[in-house]
Enzyme design. Structure first.
Site, PDB file in Angstrom:
ATOM      1  N   ASP A 239       0.816  -1.208   0.000  1.00  0.00           N
ATOM      2  CA  ASP A 239       0.000   0.000   0.000  1.00  0.00           C
ATOM      3  C   ASP A 239       0.854   1.264   0.000  1.00  0.00           C
ATOM      4  O   ASP A 239       2.065   1.220   0.198  1.00  0.00           O
ATOM      5  CB  ASP A 239      -0.957  -0.003   1.199  1.00  0.00           C
ATOM      6  CG  ASP A 239      -0.274  -0.464   2.496  1.00  0.00           C
ATOM      7  OD1 ASP A 239       0.960  -0.361   2.583  1.00  0.00           O
ATOM      8  OD2 ASP A 239      -0.975  -0.923   3.404  1.00  0.00           O
TER       9      ASP A 239
ATOM     10  N   ASN B 193      -7.074  -3.748  14.359  1.00  0.00           N
ATOM     11  CA  ASN B 193      -8.448  -4.054  13.941  1.00  0.00           C
ATOM     12  C   ASN B 193      -8.494  -5.211  12.942  1.00  0.00           C
ATOM     13  O   ASN B 193      -9.528  -5.465  12.331  1.00  0.00           O
ATOM     14  CB  ASN B 193      -9.115  -2.811  13.345  1.00  0.00           C
ATOM     15  CG  ASN B 193      -8.399  -2.303  12.094  1.00  0.00           C
ATOM     16  OD1 ASN B 193      -7.468  -2.943  11.592  1.00  0.00           O
ATOM     17  ND2 ASN B 193      -8.826  -1.168  11.569  1.00  0.00           N
TER      18      ASN B 193
ATOM     19  N   HIS C 102      -6.791  -5.442  10.103  1.00  0.00           N
ATOM     20  CA  HIS C 102      -6.592  -5.141   8.673  1.00  0.00           C
ATOM     21  C   HIS C 102      -5.295  -5.763   8.157  1.00  0.00           C
ATOM     22  O   HIS C 102      -4.348  -5.973   8.904  1.00  0.00           O
ATOM     23  CB  HIS C 102      -6.675  -3.632   8.389  1.00  0.00           C
ATOM     24  CG  HIS C 102      -5.522  -2.798   8.849  1.00  0.00           C
ATOM     25  ND1 HIS C 102      -5.615  -1.442   9.025  1.00  0.00           N
ATOM     26  CD2 HIS C 102      -4.234  -3.107   9.156  1.00  0.00           C
ATOM     27  CE1 HIS C 102      -4.444  -0.966   9.402  1.00  0.00           C
ATOM     28  NE2 HIS C 102      -3.601  -1.943   9.499  1.00  0.00           N
TER      29      HIS C 102
ATOM     30  N   GLU D  13      -9.440  -2.312   5.552  1.00  0.00           N
ATOM     31  CA  GLU D  13     -10.032  -2.110   6.864  1.00  0.00           C
ATOM     32  C   GLU D  13     -11.232  -3.044   7.055  1.00  0.00           C
ATOM     33  O   GLU D  13     -11.739  -3.619   6.081  1.00  0.00           O
ATOM     34  CB  GLU D  13     -10.467  -0.645   6.992  1.00  0.00           C
ATOM     35  CG  GLU D  13      -9.332   0.376   6.818  1.00  0.00           C
ATOM     36  CD  GLU D  13      -8.400   0.468   8.026  1.00  0.00           C
ATOM     37  OE1 GLU D  13      -8.154  -0.556   8.703  1.00  0.00           O
ATOM     38  OE2 GLU D  13      -7.878   1.566   8.272  1.00  0.00           O
TER      39      GLU D  13
HETATM   40  P1  PGA Z   1       2.397  -1.999  12.669  1.00  0.00           P
HETATM   41  O1  PGA Z   1       1.231  -1.939  11.588  1.00  0.00           O
HETATM   42  O2  PGA Z   1       3.373  -3.005  12.172  1.00  0.00           O
HETATM   43  O3  PGA Z   1       2.967  -0.604  12.678  1.00  0.00           O
HETATM   44  O4  PGA Z   1       1.776  -2.389  13.951  1.00  0.00           O
HETATM   45  C1  PGA Z   1       0.742  -3.106  11.031  1.00  0.00           C
HETATM   46  C2  PGA Z   1      -0.443  -2.785  10.154  1.00  0.00           C
HETATM   47  O5  PGA Z   1      -1.148  -1.800  10.409  1.00  0.00           O
HETATM   48  O6  PGA Z   1      -0.693  -3.553   9.215  1.00  0.00           O
END
Ligand code: PGA
Length: 269
Positions: free
Chosen positions: A70, A140, A142, A147
């Site tokens: 992304d 969450n 994702h 999301e």
């Molecule tokens: P993080 O993010 O590794 O900074 O916890 C993971 C994500 O949001 O996919």
């Protein structure tokens, strides 16, 4: 052979070492592998490990190509907070990869953002598809920026981030007004097409998302749960991220049996 593996290791360092081992194996098997890469805090220790291994000649990205999951919409590649900058800073500038073979789903000046997704998908297809996809997971659930309630058959497209995701990523921005609320992300169906998926999770704040994604029903409310349908996926996590799993002891037991099997296979005679 299909499998969903749950590997629980002591801490983030062990997770990084195991992730690097799997990636090394992939690159030795196929030096021109197409790798799917993730950003965020979780893969940083893995990237550190890969940089070290590349420096001491154990690993080479020379023939590999990469596709990131992304990118923020509205940030140009040169912006310090863009995921392009992140990848340059934490991996690409420090390994032997050809930058021309590294791709993120960016939207150039004057380009219609709606065209970016189909173009990115076509590019992935033209390289033969993703061989090995690294994922993080949001609190969450994702994956990429898919999301909760994302379509389980989604392809690369623009997504509105949840307020929780914006808040969680606020730490990367010095000025809140410059933080995008929109991103371009590979879709869930895109991710599911990778031949092999390795999801990394560390820290207690991921425990609930891991429990729902590994042991809960497949549901768009926890996008990572769809990986239960993937033929070759590894959930690779530390003890803290595993702390809410109901079958934690069983996953440890399976790992022990797998080690024994490997010993039998490699024993002389
Ligand atoms: P993080 O993010 O590794 O900074 O916890 C993971 C994500 O949001 O996919």
């Amino acid at each position: 052979m299909s499998s969903v593996d749950v590997i629980i290791l002591k801490d983030i360092e062990d997770v990084a070492m195991q992730g690097a081992r799997m990636l090394r194996h992939q690159l030795r098997k196929k030096s021109d592998s197409v790798l799917g890469l993730a950003t965020g805090s979780t893969p940083l220790a893995l990237y550190e490990q890969l940089i070290q291994e590349c420096a001491n000649g154990r690993l080479s990205f020379r023939c590999a190509s990469t596709f990131n999951l992304d990118e923020y919409l509205g940030l140009q590649p040169g912006d310090a907070q863009s995921y392009r900058s992140y990848m340059q800073r934490y991996l690409f500038d420090k390994v032997d990869i050809d930058i021309a073979n590294t791709y993120l789903p960016g939207c150039g000046d004057g380009e219609d953002p709606k065209d970016v997704g189909p173009r990115y998908e076509a590019l992935i297809r033209s390289k033969g598809g993703i061989d090995f996809q690294i994922l993080g997971i949001g609190q969450n659930g994702h994956i990429g920026f898919n999301e909760p309630t994302s379509s389980l058959s989604s392809r690369t497209r623009i997504k509105t981030l949840t307020r929780e995701t914006v808040a969680a990523n606020r730490r990367f921005f010095t000025d809140a007004t410059s933080q995008p609320q929109l991103a371009i992300t590979m879709g869930i169906a895109t991710i599911l097409e990778a031949a092999r998926v390795v999801l990394l999770a560390t820290g207690e704040e991921k425990a609930e998302a891991i429990r729902a994604s590994v042991e809960g029903p497949v549901s768009a409310m926890w996008p990572a749960s769809v990986l239960q349908l993937h033929p070759q996926v590894t959930f690779l996590m530390d003890e803290a991220a595993a702390s809410s799993l109901t079958l934690r002891d069983y996953y440890h037991w399976v790992a022990e049996q797998n080690r024994r099997l490997a010993d039998v296979r490699t024993a002389p005679g």
